[in-house]
Motif scaffolding. Structure first.
Motif: not given
Length: 413
Positions: A93-94, A102-103, A70, A106, A77
């Motif tokens: 998962v990111s 959203s982070w 992640a 994740e 990312t």
């Protein structure tokens, strides 16, 4: 006819480039991890999700660990790297181009994967597991922490009696903070600023807020490139050190007026906030080199004006009382969000510490609390790096050793 490469191919090429320039990870670390200690260990790797982090994840997976990956920041990312890791079979998962909402999702997805161990950055996953997934947190066996900020957070958890497992502060390993924090951040922060702005560093008036190892590195590189350097620091010892290193030192009210570049490097929050905005000159550049996106209080700055625009890719200009204040990379960590992150050679050291730190957590059965990797392991990483560069050292001869043993033996009981 040439065809465009896919994201998977681009990501794989970037990871391969890291592998090519990581002799310690590819040699000493792989050899150490080949003992099978990591086989079946569930490890969450939560560091800025770009090619160097991806390579660390693959080294751990090659050693038999089950790995979930992640990002430790919503704006660092890299999409091709994510796709390359997925193609390799790792759990990721990111996704790129996220925001803080959203982070958060994740990170909770990484928590729900129920890791045994975490390689963390800023203790971001560690804290969220403790608060939002307490049962899974209670089952954690260990954490290895990347940053100064995360190390402080781990000590705070320990002091509060809420650290029920062993935590390694990889940041306190000499092979990490002496090189990563100082040389890597110093070089790449300025590289990113100059790339984004196309401005000149020689003759610039650069104010660095915070004089830990990160701030020292930035000030060192800026001064070496011809800048007039200033330091804002609240710690008297660090301020004195900055003065003796040749930088002008003082309060924000004294150091910020006249600065053409202001770089936050505290590892805390709101180093450049409402009170600091009042001291900034027209056309100043604002960049963040610390852990939090909140080192520059962009929300407060946005509230001071209705006039904001993207003046260049990666630069947002806020018009405040007849002054243009330029924020780089939205206030995110500029050397990664606006650049390529730390040099590969430096991260070979840092991630050697992290990879061997994970092995140490699994093998050493450490008591709950905050620990540092043993000096012998730190030394071995440095020796492996020197060897990869063709450098050998001589050992001290017996006659060069201190004669303290003779003094002790001659003392009466």
């Amino acid at each position: 006819m040439a065809t465009d490469k896919s994201d998977v191919e681009i990501g794989q090429a970037q990871i391969e480039w890291v592998s090519r320039h990581s002799p310690v990870l590819n040699g000493f670390v792989r050899e150490t991890l080949s003992d099978g200690a990591l086989k079946g260990a569930r490890i969450a790797v939560v560091v800025h999700l770009e090619a160097k982090t991806a390579f660390l994840a693959t080294v751990l997976a090659d050693a038999g660990a089950e790995v979930v990956v992640a990002g430790s920041n919503p704006r660092t990312t890299r999409g091709p790297v994510v796709e390359a890791l997925k193609a390799r079979g790792l759990t990721v998962v990111s996704a790129p181009d996220g925001d803080h909402a959203s982070w958060e999702r994740e990170l909770l997805a990484a928590a729900d994967w129920a890791p045994h161990y975490i390689i963390d950055d800023g203790a971001e996953l560690t804290l969220r597991m403790g608060k939002f997934r307490p049962k899974l947190y209670a089952n954690l066996k260990g954490v290895s922490e990347e940053t100064t900020t995360g190390t402080a957070r781990l000590h705070a958890l320990r002091a509060a009696g809420k650290l029920p497992f062993a935590a390694l502060t990889a940041n306190d390993a000499r092979c990490k903070h002496l090189f990563d924090n100082r040389y890597a951040t110093g070089q790449t922060t300025l590289q990113a600023i100059l790339r984004l702005t196309n401005r000149q560093i020689a003759g610039a008036r650069v104010a660095v807020i915070g004089y830990g190892y990160v701030g020292r590195g930035i000030a060192l590189y800026a001064k070496a490139m011809g800048a007039h350097t200033r330091v804002v620091e609240t710690d008297p010892v660090r301020a004195l050190e900055a003065h003796m290193d040749g930088h002008k030192v003082g309060t924000a009210a004294d150091m910020l007026p006249g600065a053409t570049m202001v770089i936050a490097a505290t590892g805390g929050m709101r180093a450049v906030g409402m009170s600091e905005f009042a001291h900034l000159d027209h056309d100043v550049l604002l960049a963040n080199a610390g852990h939090h996106d909140l080192e520059i209080d962009v929300d407060v700055l946005a509230g001071l004006t209705n006039d904001r625009k993207e003046t260049r890719p990666g630069i947002t200009t806020f018009r405040v009382q007849e002054r243009d204040l330029h924020v780089l990379s939205g206030g995110a960590l500029v050397n990664i969000a606006g650049g390529s992150g730390h040099p590969v050679e430096i991260m070979d050291l840092t991630f050697a510490v992290q990879g061997l730190g994970a092995h140490h957590l699994v093998s050493a059965k450490l008591a709950p609390g905050v620990h540092i990797i043993p000096k012998a392991l730190d030394d071995a990483i440095a020796a492996a790096k020197l060897k990869s560069m063709g450098i050998s050292l001589s050992e001290a001869r017996s006659e060069q050793e201190d004669d303290i043993a003779q003094w002790i033996e001659g003392m009466p009981k």
